[in-house]
Enzyme design. Structure first.
Site, PDB file in Angstrom:
ATOM      1  N   ASP A   1      43.637  76.929   1.205  1.00  0.00           N
ATOM      2  CA  ASP A   1      42.507  76.883   1.893  1.00  0.00           C
ATOM      3  C   ASP A   1      41.675  78.283   1.601  1.00  0.00           C
ATOM      4  OD1 ASP A   1      41.218  77.188   3.807  1.00  0.00           O
ATOM      5  OD2 ASP A   1      42.307  77.574   5.571  1.00  0.00           O
TER       6      ASP A   1
ATOM      7  N   ASP B   1      39.511  74.715  15.807  1.00  0.00           N
ATOM      8  CA  ASP B   1      40.564  75.694  14.867  1.00  0.00           C
ATOM      9  C   ASP B   1      38.596  76.772  15.040  1.00  0.00           C
ATOM     10  OD1 ASP B   1      39.906  77.149  12.385  1.00  0.00           O
ATOM     11  OD2 ASP B   1      38.625  75.319  11.088  1.00  0.00           O
TER      12      ASP B   1
ATOM     13  N   GLU C   1      47.074  77.252  10.966  1.00  0.00           N
ATOM     14  CA  GLU C   1      45.754  76.493  10.103  1.00  0.00           C
ATOM     15  C   GLU C   1      47.085  75.530   9.288  1.00  0.00           C
ATOM     16  OE1 GLU C   1      43.232  79.257   9.254  1.00  0.00           O
ATOM     17  OE2 GLU C   1      42.474  79.710  11.420  1.00  0.00           O
TER      18      GLU C   1
ATOM     19  N   LYS D   1      36.886  87.144  13.395  1.00  0.00           N
ATOM     20  CA  LYS D   1      38.129  86.907  13.797  1.00  0.00           C
ATOM     21  C   LYS D   1      39.030  87.829  12.648  1.00  0.00           C
ATOM     22  CE  LYS D   1      40.660  82.811  11.985  1.00  0.00           C
ATOM     23  NZ  LYS D   1      40.529  81.852  11.547  1.00  0.00           N
TER      24      LYS D   1
HETATM   25  P1  ADP Z   1      35.963  79.438   7.584  1.00  0.00           P
HETATM   26  O1  ADP Z   1      37.299  78.331   8.183  1.00  0.00           O
HETATM   27  O2  ADP Z   1      36.012  80.333   6.762  1.00  0.00           O
HETATM   28  O3  ADP Z   1      35.531  79.261   9.284  1.00  0.00           O
HETATM   29  P2  ADP Z   1      35.143  76.594   6.205  1.00  0.00           P
HETATM   30  O4  ADP Z   1      36.435  76.053   6.416  1.00  0.00           O
HETATM   31  O5  ADP Z   1      34.266  75.876   7.285  1.00  0.00           O
HETATM   32  O6  ADP Z   1      34.814  77.941   6.246  1.00  0.00           O
HETATM   33  O7  ADP Z   1      34.523  76.474   4.813  1.00  0.00           O
HETATM   34  C1  ADP Z   1      32.925  77.443   5.286  1.00  0.00           C
HETATM   35  C2  ADP Z   1      32.928  77.555   3.718  1.00  0.00           C
HETATM   36  O8  ADP Z   1      32.358  76.461   2.478  1.00  0.00           O
HETATM   37  C3  ADP Z   1      30.964  77.959   3.807  1.00  0.00           C
HETATM   38  O9  ADP Z   1      31.082  78.721   2.388  1.00  0.00           O
HETATM   39  C4  ADP Z   1      30.256  77.239   3.180  1.00  0.00           C
HETATM   40  O10 ADP Z   1      29.181  77.015   2.273  1.00  0.00           O
HETATM   41  C5  ADP Z   1      31.170  75.923   2.445  1.00  0.00           C
HETATM   42  N1  ADP Z   1      30.986  74.672   1.586  1.00  0.00           N
HETATM   43  C6  ADP Z   1      30.641  74.038   2.795  1.00  0.00           C
HETATM   44  N2  ADP Z   1      30.564  72.398   2.554  1.00  0.00           N
HETATM   45  C7  ADP Z   1      30.371  72.762   1.350  1.00  0.00           C
HETATM   46  C8  ADP Z   1      30.141  71.806   0.229  1.00  0.00           C
HETATM   47  N3  ADP Z   1      29.774  70.645  -0.014  1.00  0.00           N
HETATM   48  N4  ADP Z   1      30.096  72.139  -0.741  1.00  0.00           N
HETATM   49  C9  ADP Z   1      30.308  73.296  -1.170  1.00  0.00           C
HETATM   50  N5  ADP Z   1      30.272  74.424  -0.184  1.00  0.00           N
HETATM   51  C10 ADP Z   1      30.750  74.200   0.804  1.00  0.00           C
HETATM   52 MG    MG Z   2      39.592  77.477   7.833  1.00  0.00          MG
END
Ligand code: ADP
Ligand code: MG
Length: 622
Positions: A211, A23, A187, A87
């Site tokens: 998402d 991912d 995705e 990205k």
């Molecule tokens: P992306 O798909 O954009 O790469 P992710 O799916 O990894 O990102 O999501 C990242 C986001 O999720 C960040 O803003 C992070 O702060 C938030 N996040 C991660 N864990 C938690 C949590 N326990 N509670 C709330 N937000 C969270």
């Molecule tokens: Mg993502």
């Protein structure tokens, strides 16, 4: 069980290499595999237990590169050397991103607005593909470290709305990182696969994938049927995500502490600390009702209720986008069978509750939302590796079978997913006067043009007795027996001339190839429809040219010189338009010629009648 090979150089046993699922996220990236023993998808974690690698690339003064958590520390203090959200720039030109140029705190080159963007760090220029490849290289290195085997093959995920340029850029980044990218997967498709949705081939499901990541929100409506994933609609907001929750908290604390924006511009360390503490508070509040911490030695706090007040309007926005996605897909909430939660920000209870309430059902949140896309990519990788044989349907035809007709079009006789054994037949005719043979080319695939499909066999039906075009009746019959062997027979019904051939439709096609052909057909559906329309327009035009010419040759005496001239001109114009590949123009010129020649046919008919009448009358009068 994978195959075991012996390394000739070292004499040691070598495990067959794994295909990993990646991912490559806007905020975080990670790798997953199917565990070789329990066959379940797992994300790869370093000793610290962390699977997520922040998608951030930091260049230090000497130009050396750091990726991940360590790079994140420089986000606010050295914005010009710390590249995040790359990205968003994949496959984009400056024109595509200029409205959001203030979002990027590093230097996005704007001198050539048409070509693909570059990023300047120090005196060096980097393309988004290169920057992404640094992230992938880091992921590859970690995976090799954890698995203790080389990793060279991968499946990488991209948003469903990514266009060809963006997908290609992602592929290129993989290649640069030394990865053979076997498949680019959407995705939402990967997320569904992680939950096993669509793994059963006999069910049709409509799935909403919600998402909410760090900087982006995507809602996708998928229809999964017979192992085929169709994207019915996508919607979202490319600038809405967990980062905005963090900003809301930062602003809240700034208001409380009377910190002004300008202060943060000067005290970058403070800005960075505020930002990181806000994210910490947010995460804490996903499992607790109150947060207490400190920024620069000063106490800060936030309750869950306060936090929810800060983000309510942002969450509402995502729900509105869900409504739009449903409307675009022409689907009602009741028709959604499953809702899948993806992205770290769906851990926020208010988000989960709001989505569940909107779709009026329990949502899938059993898997870690920030891991589910990588897990699904691993499932896909495993299918590609050929380890998941149950996934392919054996008792039905995996791809459509048909023959080539005029203009290179695919005419399907046995549609994809037909039960075996099965039979089908259709009648065709000759195009030319006195045509004595007919080439029967058998193809497999879903595309509208046979050149994009796979040719299985070809034979000639010869010995058709001479007759005018359109009179011969050639019946082509397809018969697939229980073993999947296809027998194709062509028979001219008037004369009884017959010819047949046997083909194994699946011969030489791996599961992966079958799947690729299906995916290609979905991806090219729109362009195929256009091409088919064009080919049909051309075929019709050619037919009209031929018959009108024939008419002119035989019946020139019935027409006035001016009429012949106008007809010849219309024929020429139509013929010229055929080279244009402009369907509308061809149709328009066809219509013109039709309008000119239609009265001739009527006139011919009238003459035949009056001739018959006069003949009669002569005889009668005698
Ligand atoms: P992306 O798909 O954009 O790469 P992710 O799916 O990894 O990102 O999501 C990242 C986001 O999720 C960040 O803003 C992070 O702060 C938030 N996040 C991660 N864990 C938690 C949590 N326990 N509670 C709330 N937000 C969270
Ligand atoms: Mg993502």
């Amino acid at each position: 069980m994978g195959k075991i090979a012996i390394n000739i150089a070292t004499g040691s046993l070598q495990q067959q290499e794994m295909i990993v699922g990646i991912d490559l996220g806007t905020t975080n990236s990670l790798v997953a595999i199917i565990h070789p023993e329990d066959r379940k998808p797992v994300v790869l974690k370093e000793h610290d237990g962390n699977a997520l690698v922040p998608s951030i690339v930091y260049f230090d003064r000497s130009g050396s590169i750091t990726v991940g958590d360590e790079a994140k520390n420089y986000l606010v203090t050295e914005p010009q050397n710390t590249i995040f959200s790359v990205k968003r720039l994949m496959g984009k030109s400056y024109n595509d991103v200029k409205e959001r140029s203030s979002f990027f705190t590093y230097k996005v080159i704007d001198d050539n607005t048409e070509s693909l963007v570059k990023i300047q760090v120090g005196d060096k220029f980097y393309s988004p593909v290169e920057l992404s490849s640094y992230i992938l290289t880091e992921l590859k290195k970690r995976a090799e470290h954890i698995l203790k085997t080389p990793v060279t093959r991968a499946v990488i995920t991209v948003p469903a709305y990514f266009n060809d340029a963006q997908r290609q850029a992602t592929r290129d980044a993989g290649k640069l990182a030394g990865l053979d990218v076997l498949r680019i997967v959407n995705e939402p498709t990967a997320a569904s696969l992680a939950y096993g949705l669509g793994m059963r081939t006999d069910e049709t499901k409509t799935v909403a994938v919600y998402d909410l990541g760090g900087g982006t929100f995507d809602i996708s409506i998928l229809r999964i049927s017979n192992g085929i994933f169709e994207v019915l609609s996508t919607n979202g907001d490319t600038y809405l995500g967990g980062d905005d929750f963090d900003h809301a908290i930062v602003k809240h604390w700034m208001d409380q502490k009377k910190i002004r924006e300008e202060e943060l511009m000067i005290h970058k360390d403070l800005a960075q600390e505020l930002r990181l503490t806000a994210e910490q508070a947010k995460k804490h509040l996903s499992n607790n009702s109150n947060y207490e911490g400190a920024v620069a030695g000063d106490k800060v706090s936030l309750s869950k209720k306060e936090f929810e007040g800060l983000i309510q309007s942002l969450v509402d926005k995502t729900i509105q986008r869900c409504k739009n996605a449903l409307a675009d897909a022409n689907i009602s909430i009741k028709e959604i069978d499953e809702v899948v939660m993806v992205g770290g920000s769906t851990r926020v209870p208010l988000v989960k509750e709001s989505v569940s309430k909107f779709f009026n059902r329990k949502v899938h949140d059993e898997l870690n939302p920030d891991e589910v896309v990588a897990l699904g990519a691993a499932v896909q990788a495993d299918i590609l590796a050929g380890n998941n044989k149950d996934f392919l349907l054996l008792d039905i035809t995996p791809l459509s079978l048909g023959i080539e007709t005029m203009g290179g079009l695919m005419d399907v006789l046995v549609p994809r997913n037909s039960k075996i054994p099965s039979k089908a037949g259709r009648q065709y005719t000759t195009q030319k006067d006195g045509q004595s043979g007919m080439r029967i080319s058998v193809y497999q695939g879903e595309r509208d043009l046979v050149k994009d499909n796979r040719r299985l066999a070809e034979f000639n039906l010869s010995g058709i007795p001479a007759m005018p075009a359109g009179l011969a009746k050639v019946e082509v019959a397809f018969l697939i027996n229980a073993d999947g062997i296809l027998n194709v027979r062509a028979k001219e019904l008037r004369s009884g001339v017959e010819q047949s051939i046997e083909v194994k439709p699946q011969y030489g096609l791996t599961d992966a190839e079958v799947e690729k052909m299906l995916m290609d057909s979905i991806r090219h559906a729109n362009e195929d429809i256009k091409i088919r329309a064009l080919v049909e327009a051309k075929t019709e035009a050619q037919l009209l040219i031929d018959t009108t010419r024939k008419f002119l040759d035989k019946n020139a005496g019935l027409l006035l010189p001016a009429e012949i001239e106008a007809t010849t001109k219309a024929i020429d114009e139509l013929r010229t338009s055929l080279d244009s590949d402009n369907k509308d123009m061809i149709n328009q010129k066809t219509e013109t010629l039709n309008e000119i020649s239609r009265p001739y046919a009527e006139r011919l008919m009238d003459m035949a009648i009056s001739k018959a009448m006069s003949g009669k009358s002569i005889r009668d009068s005698i």
